[in-house]
Write a protein that holds these residues in place. Sequence first.
Motif, short mmCIF file in Angstrom:
data_model
loop_
_atom_site.label_atom_id
_atom_site.label_comp_id
_atom_site.label_asym_id
_atom_site.label_seq_id
_atom_site.Cartn_x
_atom_site.Cartn_y
_atom_site.Cartn_z
N TRP A 216 0.84 -1.20 0.00
CA TRP A 216 0.00 0.00 0.00
C TRP A 216 0.87 1.25 0.00
O TRP A 216 0.57 2.23 -0.67
CB TRP A 216 -0.89 0.03 1.23
CG TRP A 216 -1.95 -1.03 1.31
CD1 TRP A 216 -2.03 -2.19 0.58
CD2 TRP A 216 -3.05 -1.03 2.20
NE1 TRP A 216 -3.14 -2.89 0.96
CE2 TRP A 216 -3.78 -2.22 1.96
CE3 TRP A 216 -3.49 -0.17 3.18
CZ2 TRP A 216 -4.93 -2.54 2.66
CZ3 TRP A 216 -4.64 -0.48 3.89
CH2 TRP A 216 -5.35 -1.65 3.62
N GLN A 217 1.95 1.21 0.81
CA GLN A 217 2.84 2.37 0.86
C GLN A 217 3.45 2.65 -0.51
O GLN A 217 3.58 3.80 -0.91
CB GLN A 217 3.95 2.16 1.89
CG GLN A 217 3.46 2.21 3.33
CD GLN A 217 4.60 2.16 4.30
OE1 GLN A 217 5.59 2.89 4.16
NE2 GLN A 217 4.48 1.31 5.32
N HIS A 218 3.82 1.59 -1.24
CA HIS A 218 4.37 1.77 -2.58
C HIS A 218 3.33 2.42 -3.50
O HIS A 218 3.65 3.34 -4.25
CB HIS A 218 4.84 0.43 -3.18
CG HIS A 218 6.13 -0.06 -2.60
ND1 HIS A 218 7.33 0.58 -2.77
CD2 HIS A 218 6.39 -1.14 -1.81
CE1 HIS A 218 8.28 -0.08 -2.14
NE2 HIS A 218 7.73 -1.13 -1.54
N GLN A 219 2.11 1.94 -3.45
CA GLN A 219 1.05 2.52 -4.28
C GLN A 219 0.79 3.97 -3.90
O GLN A 219 0.65 4.84 -4.76
CB GLN A 219 -0.24 1.71 -4.16
CG GLN A 219 -0.18 0.38 -4.87
CD GLN A 219 -1.52 -0.34 -4.78
OE1 GLN A 219 -2.15 -0.38 -3.74
NE2 GLN A 219 -1.93 -0.92 -5.90
N MET A 220 0.73 4.25 -2.60
CA MET A 220 0.49 5.61 -2.13
C MET A 220 1.61 6.53 -2.55
O MET A 220 1.39 7.65 -3.01
CB MET A 220 0.33 5.63 -0.60
CG MET A 220 0.10 7.00 -0.02
SD MET A 220 -1.50 7.69 -0.42
CE MET A 220 -2.50 6.83 0.76
N ARG A 221 2.85 6.06 -2.42
CA ARG A 221 4.01 6.86 -2.83
C ARG A 221 3.93 7.19 -4.31
O ARG A 221 4.17 8.32 -4.72
CB ARG A 221 5.29 6.10 -2.51
CG ARG A 221 6.55 6.89 -2.82
CD ARG A 221 7.29 6.18 -3.97
NE ARG A 221 8.39 7.01 -4.41
CZ ARG A 221 8.44 7.57 -5.61
NH1 ARG A 221 7.48 7.44 -6.47
NH2 ARG A 221 9.47 8.29 -5.96
N ASN A 222 3.58 6.21 -5.13
CA ASN A 222 3.49 6.45 -6.57
C ASN A 222 2.37 7.42 -6.92
O ASN A 222 2.54 8.31 -7.76
CB ASN A 222 3.31 5.13 -7.33
CG ASN A 222 4.55 4.25 -7.25
OD1 ASN A 222 5.66 4.75 -7.03
ND2 ASN A 222 4.37 2.96 -7.41
#
Length: 149
Positions: free
Chosen positions: A50-56
Amino acid sequence: MFTPDPIPRPTGPPASSTPLGDYLNQAPPGSSSGYAVLPRSLAEAMPLPWQHQMRNLLAEFHQAFGHVQWPVYRVVPSRYERLANLDDDQLAEVGCTVEVGDDGELEYRMRDGRRIENPEDHQVLVSCLDPIPPRGVQPPAAPPPPPAW
């Protein structure tokens, strides 16, 4: 090979052209009419995918709107309270004064002198302690239930 059957149409309402606005209009936690706030400690506690998606998503957002003159925002945890329930410091925070009127009743007034009718029903936002702990701080444990005698 092609089938002679018609293409099935999706059931249900058509997709919205404003899905994010629709969601935020439902007033989820951290949203108001003008802003959506994500507590950093909760965002950083999300699962790693989720953090990767949010960061992107945020990187794309900031790339698209990087030309905007961004102010620095001061986010203050707040809650709604009835005006009649506020103490002097809270009244000052919302820009209100209270005085005794000619009839002996309390009169609530805004800074510009406007009288506030029905202060028992008039709700305002006042600051409060942040119930979301910062990252790395564990919230206090709930007290044990009382013994069942």
